[in-house]
Design an enzyme around this catalytic site. Structure first.
Site, mmCIF file in Angstrom:
data_model
loop_
_atom_site.group_PDB
_atom_site.id
_atom_site.type_symbol
_atom_site.label_atom_id
_atom_site.label_comp_id
_atom_site.label_asym_id
_atom_site.label_seq_id
_atom_site.Cartn_x
_atom_site.Cartn_y
_atom_site.Cartn_z
ATOM 1 N N ASP A 292 7.685 3.500 10.444
ATOM 2 C CA ASP A 292 6.865 3.145 9.308
ATOM 3 C C ASP A 292 5.334 3.880 9.626
ATOM 4 O O ASP A 292 4.764 3.192 10.479
ATOM 5 C CB ASP A 292 6.830 1.663 9.491
ATOM 6 C CG ASP A 292 5.991 1.184 8.235
ATOM 7 O OD1 ASP A 292 5.669 1.899 7.164
ATOM 8 O OD2 ASP A 292 5.814 0.015 8.067
ATOM 9 N N GLU A 326 -1.729 3.507 3.440
ATOM 10 C CA GLU A 326 -0.909 2.783 2.678
ATOM 11 C C GLU A 326 -0.811 1.291 3.113
ATOM 12 O O GLU A 326 -0.751 0.330 2.264
ATOM 13 C CB GLU A 326 0.608 3.258 2.826
ATOM 14 C CG GLU A 326 1.800 2.776 1.876
ATOM 15 C CD GLU A 326 2.432 1.326 2.556
ATOM 16 O OE1 GLU A 326 3.016 0.647 1.936
ATOM 17 O OE2 GLU A 326 2.327 1.179 3.819
ATOM 18 N N GLU A 327 -0.852 1.034 4.408
ATOM 19 C CA GLU A 327 -0.812 -0.099 5.192
ATOM 20 C C GLU A 327 -1.877 -1.209 4.662
ATOM 21 O O GLU A 327 -1.427 -2.244 4.386
ATOM 22 C CB GLU A 327 -0.830 0.086 6.667
ATOM 23 C CG GLU A 327 0.595 0.606 7.314
ATOM 24 C CD GLU A 327 1.586 -0.030 7.112
ATOM 25 O OE1 GLU A 327 1.752 -0.987 6.243
ATOM 26 O OE2 GLU A 327 2.782 0.394 7.564
ATOM 27 N N ASP A 354 9.737 5.765 2.817
ATOM 28 C CA ASP A 354 8.873 4.804 3.529
ATOM 29 C C ASP A 354 9.705 3.514 3.757
ATOM 30 O O ASP A 354 9.302 2.414 3.865
ATOM 31 C CB ASP A 354 7.894 4.472 2.745
ATOM 32 C CG ASP A 354 6.591 3.426 3.438
ATOM 33 O OD1 ASP A 354 6.910 3.147 4.792
ATOM 34 O OD2 ASP A 354 5.824 2.766 2.965
ATOM 35 N N HIS A 424 6.245 -2.951 12.067
ATOM 36 C CA HIS A 424 4.810 -3.581 12.169
ATOM 37 C C HIS A 424 4.671 -4.096 13.506
ATOM 38 O O HIS A 424 3.916 -4.952 13.689
ATOM 39 C CB HIS A 424 4.223 -4.552 11.196
ATOM 40 C CG HIS A 424 4.184 -3.929 9.506
ATOM 41 N ND1 HIS A 424 3.947 -4.512 8.774
ATOM 42 C CD2 HIS A 424 4.411 -2.644 9.355
ATOM 43 C CE1 HIS A 424 3.662 -3.961 7.388
ATOM 44 N NE2 HIS A 424 3.980 -2.604 7.677
#
Lengths: 465, 465
Positions: A292, A326-327, A354, A424
């Site tokens: 990711d 993006e996060e 993604d 994550h």
């Protein structure tokens, strides 16, 4: 009657010959990707030489420079950086937490601050803790039972959903809005069960927001590992009066300058129709962001390279876009769409990867029925590569802002069973990416781009016709 | 006309209702497998408490006893051990090998003896080494160039084959027959590139055979890791006169007593029609045999348990069979088929899982066109679980001996990209199995067994009709 027959034969034979060339081109793409792909090599550098790339970090900037250099080396028609201001949130020193069953009797549990959270007070926060299964439980409990306490959101991801992203969607409100909602009831902090289908010791971070919560009312939010959550829940069942302690000194700083990285092959016949393939270059800071979304970036870079190396010349302008942020902000995606609109660019197709670098299973399309029907007519071309899934649904966060009535948006759908084991967390690292799985993803994307470019999306065909 | 219409409506509606019940039962199976499956827990014990289970070993016997106990605990109608004599080959002390570029200048490389190989002479074997791309190269080189040398088979698995088992099939003759063939040209030993698509340091063992090579002419055979193979090949290109040294003291002992482990739910209405689901309980000795084939065993055990726990009562007799000695003899599979024939048992369906515990993708069927058509009519029932692949092809080694004109044989087809990273090597271990992927496989198998039992295979339907 004869003419009709002839016409029927002609119509029947056209797809046959067309398909045969398509089969050859697609086979060339897959063969190249599996024997001479570059995605895995690029990912190795991005993950192991640069590492986690949180927006505004030194690593994010290094990733911008590295990928630009690599795109420059591909000999595209144009490579550039698109400036975008991004939020800069820093984790600070490692977080620390324990369950206190009685004074002096404590058990440490693994936590990490959620991205965007405020710090705890200096010296940490210790308070009673109350378990809920979701935001809707807060109202039932009311201020009396919540004020001053830490709220522990413990609704697990549903194991029965074969698509693990659906399980994620059903839980992520706790992480994103849990703190803002609990603050309304006077909670002192929130602890959220990690979005992970496995029981292990990794806390999983991710973005959260305070909405319109006034700054003075903002409370700290952290994720606890799934094993930690189970322990905490069991301990609370035995004694609801236990205390929970956690300490984190994360901080939101001023926005900083960053960039989307863009490379382009200019279309040979329809240069004003733009097709985008991309992923996001930023990642969380705990692991190295391999799945990711390092995977999506290097696959997208390889798409242009694979088409180039197999001798295909796109009719339309083909852009790889590595989106920043993006996060925790989506600033890169928003900026790209804004600039495209300002410049009056006609984007006809955008494809994002993604969802990890696992074995590709298909695509999810956000488009008109007519375009989806066209896509379905290509299904057979993908079957030799075990790509079976063509569905309507979500495409990708970064390309979402480009949505309009005519554009075709798509997301690569890899196998999702292991994605949230890593998402994550500290174990989103390079050694969990398999080279063949990653390269198959790049080939699958390149093949769809090839077909979209060759046949055009439905509105553009109509315009041409 | 009205009757025809009514009949058409009736025919059209029957599948609808039938499918609806099927959908429910299959959903119940998947839900149970994902929330309360036992395959993963059983595999944990088999892998981490018992470990590698080479035929004739103490661990193989422990695995027989453990799985029999667990099947006993499921409350099946009958659980038993089926005696079978198995070969016992032992690896001996760890193998050792080096490349000698000049006297005193050596580089160690990772090797392991191939299963069934003879030992090297005491003190090891040192000789010149000659690289070939396959058995067919031996004849071109001739005795002059081969006699006294070690033959190095270095044809890699083909990266372009998306089905990695096809790549394996195209290479495995080097491993199985390489020594017997090289011995004909007077070679002193053989070194075979590991059957692995990845470059790493694990040598991969596997069975080999000497055919009719007289005992005195049998030469030792070992696998070298893929990185070792690359190094050896490069070194040979620089200097064809280098020497290779290897030492192994493996040994073939007398056959020993072992067992297939069998559990049965007796059919409620058609008990004389037998359906088998199975995997093989033995494994190679380097890892713990989690993917090959602990996964297949625990999935097969869970199939019976999942059907039982979801309240399904099979019409036909359903057997789980954990076959012994697939890896180096197939004695268990042969014995089972032999006993079935002796007893005049009517086996209508057999399903094997022996391709790893990865995300299931579908099935490969070895059966009549009529049965395959029936299977294809169930495809839609599997789509919600992302099971798309229904093809004709190989089923499984252990169930192969049951083949006849009427039986339906099938193999579970999991995602194959990572299988050969682990196959027959030290890293075929429990931590490389994902719980959800394993349990999805068990549910997929149970669902097919359910459909086959409910609707019967085509010949049995015809007999009934």
């Amino acid at each position: 009657m004869r003419i009709v027959l002839l016409l029927a034969l002609l119509l029947a034979s056209t797809p046959f010959f067309a398909q045969s060339n398509d089969e050859k081109q697609i086979k060339a793409i897959y063969d190249k990707a599996l024997t001479d792909g570059k995605a895995y090599e690029w990912l190795n550098y991005l993950s192991n030489q640069i590492g986690g790339r949180l927006s505004g970090s030194v690593q994010a900037q290094e990733a911008v420079e590295y990928t630009k250099e690599e795109l420059d080396a591909l000999g595209l028609d144009r490579v550039w950086l698109q400036p975008v201001m991004v939020p800069k949130w820093v984790r600070g020193t490692p977080e620390f937490a324990y369950i206190e069953t009685k004074p002096g009797l404590t058990t440490n549990v693994p936590i990490c601050a959620l991205g965007g959270s405020v710090s705890t007070p200096d010296g940490g926060l210790k308070a009673n803790i109350i378990e809920v299964q979701g935001i809707e439980d807060l109202e039932k409990l009311g201020k009396d039972k919540i004020a001053g306490k830490i709220v522990f959101y413990n609704r697990p991801m549903e194991q029965t959903l074969v698509n693990t992203f659906a399980a994620y969607s059903n839980c992520v409100d706790q992480r994103y809005s849990g703190a803002a909602e609990a603050a309304k009831y006077g909670a002192s902090g929130v602890i959220v069960r990690s979005m992970n289908l496995r029981l292990d010791d990794y806390p999983h971070t991710g973005s959260m927001g305070y909405g319109d919560t006034p700054i003075k009312n903002r409370i700290p939010a952290a994720a606890i590992s799934t094993k930690g959550a189970e322990l905490l829940s069991t301990t609370l069942k035995l004694n609801p009066n236990i205390k929970f302690y956690f300490r984190q000194n994360c901080k939101q700083l001023e926005d900083v300058q960053s960039y989307n990285v863009i490379g382009e092959i200019t279309g040979s016949t329809n240069p004003k129709e733009v097709m985008v393939v991309g992923g996001h270059l930023d990642s969380w800071d705990l692991g190295d962001g391999s799945h990711d979304d390092g995977a999506g970036c290097v696959q997208s870079m390889d798409v242009l390279r694979l088409l180039k190396e197999t001798g295909y010349k796109p009719k339309r302008t083909l852009r790889v876009v590595l989106f920043m942020n993006e996060e925790n902000g989506l600033r890169g995606g928003n900026k790209y769409a804004e600039v495209a609109q300002t410049n009056g660019e006609n984007h006809v197709f955008a494809l994002e990867s993604d969802s990890g670098g696992f074995t590709p299973r298909g695509f999810s399309f956000d488009c008109s029925d007519e375009n989806f029907e066209q896509v379905l007519s290509w299904k057979g071309l993908f079957e030799p590569y075990l790509i079976h899934l063509f569905e309507k649904g979500h495409s990708g966060a970064d390309i979402g802002p480009m949505k309009n009535e005519s554009i075709v948006l798509a997301g690569l759908v890899p196998d999702s069973q292991r994605y949230f084991d890593h998402h994550h967390a500290e174990n989103d690292t390079f050694e969990h990416v398999n080279k063949r799985e990653l390269q198959l993803g790049a080939a699958t994307m390149a093949s769809l781009i090839y077909l979209m470019d060759k046949y055009g999306t439905v509105p553009s065909q109509k315009i041409k016709g």
